[in-house]
Design an enzyme around this catalytic site. Structure first.
Site, PDB file in Angstrom:
ATOM      1  N   SER A 143      24.419   5.706  -8.848  1.00  0.00           N
ATOM      2  CA  SER A 143      25.113   6.775  -9.573  1.00  0.00           C
ATOM      3  C   SER A 143      26.584   6.418  -9.590  1.00  0.00           C
ATOM      4  O   SER A 143      27.036   5.609  -8.762  1.00  0.00           O
ATOM      5  CB  SER A 143      24.914   8.096  -8.817  1.00  0.00           C
ATOM      6  OG  SER A 143      25.786   9.091  -9.304  1.00  0.00           O
ATOM      7  N   TYR A 156      25.249  14.303  -1.366  1.00  0.00           N
ATOM      8  CA  TYR A 156      24.796  13.401  -2.436  1.00  0.00           C
ATOM      9  C   TYR A 156      25.719  12.180  -2.533  1.00  0.00           C
ATOM     10  O   TYR A 156      25.250  11.035  -2.603  1.00  0.00           O
ATOM     11  CB  TYR A 156      24.778  14.160  -3.759  1.00  0.00           C
ATOM     12  CG  TYR A 156      24.241  13.388  -4.945  1.00  0.00           C
ATOM     13  CD1 TYR A 156      22.869  13.220  -5.132  1.00  0.00           C
ATOM     14  CD2 TYR A 156      25.095  12.841  -5.902  1.00  0.00           C
ATOM     15  CE1 TYR A 156      22.374  12.533  -6.236  1.00  0.00           C
ATOM     16  CE2 TYR A 156      24.613  12.148  -7.008  1.00  0.00           C
ATOM     17  CZ  TYR A 156      23.250  11.993  -7.170  1.00  0.00           C
ATOM     18  OH  TYR A 156      22.753  11.314  -8.265  1.00  0.00           O
TER      19      TYR A 156
HETATM   20  N1  LIG Z   1      21.044  12.969 -14.142  1.00  0.00           N
HETATM   21  C1  LIG Z   1      22.205  12.435 -13.793  1.00  0.00           C
HETATM   22  O1  LIG Z   1      23.288  12.862 -14.255  1.00  0.00           O
HETATM   23  C2  LIG Z   1      22.227  11.259 -12.855  1.00  0.00           C
HETATM   24  C3  LIG Z   1      23.440  10.548 -12.751  1.00  0.00           C
HETATM   25  C4  LIG Z   1      23.506   9.452 -11.898  1.00  0.00           C
HETATM   26  C5  LIG Z   1      22.397   9.064 -11.177  1.00  0.00           C
HETATM   27  N2  LIG Z   1      21.231   9.787 -11.289  1.00  0.00           N
HETATM   28  C6  LIG Z   1      20.101   9.311 -10.489  1.00  0.00           C
HETATM   29  O2  LIG Z   1      19.010   9.038 -11.347  1.00  0.00           O
HETATM   30  C7  LIG Z   1      17.790   9.135 -10.596  1.00  0.00           C
HETATM   31  C8  LIG Z   1      16.800   9.980 -11.367  1.00  0.00           C
HETATM   32  O3  LIG Z   1      17.353  11.279 -11.539  1.00  0.00           O
HETATM   33  P1  LIG Z   1      17.027  12.190 -12.813  1.00  0.00           P
HETATM   34  O4  LIG Z   1      18.340  12.655 -13.338  1.00  0.00           O
HETATM   35  O5  LIG Z   1      16.085  11.489 -13.727  1.00  0.00           O
HETATM   36  O6  LIG Z   1      16.359  13.435 -12.072  1.00  0.00           O
HETATM   37  P2  LIG Z   1      14.933  14.169 -12.315  1.00  0.00           P
HETATM   38  O7  LIG Z   1      14.963  15.361 -11.401  1.00  0.00           O
HETATM   39  O8  LIG Z   1      14.709  14.367 -13.773  1.00  0.00           O
HETATM   40  O9  LIG Z   1      13.879  13.105 -11.767  1.00  0.00           O
HETATM   41  C9  LIG Z   1      13.638  12.943 -10.407  1.00  0.00           C
HETATM   42  C10 LIG Z   1      12.273  12.352 -10.215  1.00  0.00           C
HETATM   43  O10 LIG Z   1      12.115  12.105  -8.818  1.00  0.00           O
HETATM   44  C11 LIG Z   1      10.909  12.703  -8.383  1.00  0.00           C
HETATM   45  N3  LIG Z   1      11.051  13.099  -6.980  1.00  0.00           N
HETATM   46  C12 LIG Z   1      11.991  13.906  -6.422  1.00  0.00           C
HETATM   47  N4  LIG Z   1      11.782  14.000  -5.104  1.00  0.00           N
HETATM   48  C13 LIG Z   1      10.698  13.236  -4.825  1.00  0.00           C
HETATM   49  C14 LIG Z   1       9.977  12.937  -3.642  1.00  0.00           C
HETATM   50  N5  LIG Z   1      10.333  13.423  -2.453  1.00  0.00           N
HETATM   51  N6  LIG Z   1       8.910  12.105  -3.740  1.00  0.00           N
HETATM   52  C15 LIG Z   1       8.513  11.593  -4.946  1.00  0.00           C
HETATM   53  N7  LIG Z   1       9.163  11.844  -6.081  1.00  0.00           N
HETATM   54  C16 LIG Z   1      10.235  12.663  -6.033  1.00  0.00           C
HETATM   55  C17 LIG Z   1      10.662  13.871  -9.313  1.00  0.00           C
HETATM   56  O11 LIG Z   1       9.275  14.203  -9.322  1.00  0.00           O
HETATM   57  C18 LIG Z   1      11.134  13.247 -10.625  1.00  0.00           C
HETATM   58  O12 LIG Z   1      10.094  12.431 -11.150  1.00  0.00           O
HETATM   59  C19 LIG Z   1      18.187   9.679  -9.226  1.00  0.00           C
HETATM   60  O13 LIG Z   1      18.299   8.600  -8.317  1.00  0.00           O
HETATM   61  C20 LIG Z   1      19.553  10.290  -9.475  1.00  0.00           C
HETATM   62  O14 LIG Z   1      20.330  10.355  -8.313  1.00  0.00           O
HETATM   63  C21 LIG Z   1      21.128  10.857 -12.121  1.00  0.00           C
END
Ligand SMILES: NC(=O)c1ccc[n+]([C@@H]2O[C@H](COP(=O)([O-])OP(=O)(O)OC[C@H]3O[C@@H](n4cnc5c(N)ncnc54)[C@H](O)[C@@H]3O)[C@@H](O)[C@H]2O)c1
Length: 270
Positions: A143, A156
């Site tokens: 991130s 986080y």
């Molecule tokens: N959305 C943003 O702005 C953003 C920015 C930077 C980084 N990220 C990173 O991107 C990645 C994905 O995030 P996203 O935005 O797609 O979120 P999201 O909530 O849409 O997806 C998260 C996924 O992780 C799964 N998950 C959560 N906890 C779990 C567990 N204990 N066991 C198994 N699966 C689990 C959920 O089922 C889902 O499939 C993460 O690492 C997040 O930190 C997101």
């Protein structure tokens, strides 16, 4: 021919915003994909969409045995593993340290780090032997919060910073057999959820009022990402042909966050 023809990947959090976009893109590039996530209904929906190109496993990344089941199902369905994508994580709804009750701090820390850091390590540990066989690679979703303050709260941001060290150390330990890299997205239009019970005001990320406009304004490139904006980086890093000498590297996909004050200056001149 796709970039990943004949390759097999395992993606954790593969039903989420960014994870499901990576899974769809990998399939479009010719790969077969094991998808692990918590929500069985979302897994079933993705299976309906992508059919035999994926195998789905419902599980919790915090449990080593669930990571093992995901790997076993992937190997059973597709016979090999070329890329492990550690991606599942939870947010902390920008919660500051002074807003976490002292009596909640230890358990909040442990629960968030269990998913965001330990989950990546457990998945990595599981996949080492299979990846050594194919001289494959690991890719972790970081991130902008792995490098800068303010894109999340204390738990986080601390957890994402820890993953920079994890990638470097894993790349060091696993060379020359396995490459280890990361992708660091900036604000992305997904319903990313926060740790349960940490912050009463918490809603999914893209339901925060003004999230999209606020984040876009702060970025030199003036828009927040859709999940698909990041997926080419995951393809490149998975490709032996096109990034075979790249390890211990993290690709920033964050609209130029590092130069945001310069971006703001040039924007104000126009
Ligand atoms: N959305 C943003 O702005 C953003 C920015 C930077 C980084 N990220 C990173 O991107 C990645 C994905 O995030 P996203 O935005 O797609 O979120 P999201 O909530 O849409 O997806 C998260 C996924 O992780 C799964 N998950 C959560 N906890 C779990 C567990 N204990 N066991 C198994 N699966 C689990 C959920 O089922 C889902 O499939 C993460 O690492 C997040 O930190 C997101």
């Amino acid at each position: 021919m796709g970039w990943l023809e004949g390759q097999v990947a395992l993606v954790t959090g593969g039903t989420g915003g960014i994870g499901s976009a990576v899974v769809r893109r990998y399939v479009a590039e010719g790969a077969k994909v094991g998808v692990m996530a918590r929500d069985a209904a979302q897994l079933a929906k993705l299976k309906d969409e992508l059919g035999d190109a994926i195998v789905t496993v419902q599980g919790d990344v915090v449990q080593y045995k669930d990571n093992q089941r995901a790997l076993a199902a992937t190997l059973e369905a597709f016979g090999r593993l070329d890329t492990f994508v550690g991606n599942a994580a939870v947010f902390d709804y920008f919660t500051r340290l002074d807003r976490i009750a002292p009596e909640d701090l230890e358990s909040s820390f442990q629960r968030l780090f269990a998913v965001n850091v330990q989950g990546y390590l457990l998945g990595a540990r599981c996949c080492i032997d299979a990846l050594r066989e194919t001289r494959g690679s690991m890719i972790f979703t970081l991130s902008n919060s792995a490098f800068y303050a303010g894109g999340g709260g204390i738990l986080y941001v601390t957890a994402k910073h820890a993953l920079v060290g994890m990638i470097r150390q894993l790349a060091y330990e696993l060379a020359p057999d396995i490459r280890v890299n990361g992708v660091a997205p900036g604000a992305t239009n997904t319903p990313m959820k926060s740790l349960e019970g940490l912050n009463k005001k918490s809603v999914p990320l893209n339901q925060i009022p003004g999230f999209e406009e606020g984040a876009a304004q702060a970025m030199p490139l003036k828009r927040i990402a859709e999940p698909e904006d990041h997926t080419g980086h995951y393809v490149l890093l998975a490709s032996r042909k096109d990034s075979g000498l790249t390890t211990a590297n993290i690709i920033h996909s964050d609209g130029g966050w590092e130069i945001r004050s310069a971006g703001a200056r040039s924007h104000s001149k126009t």
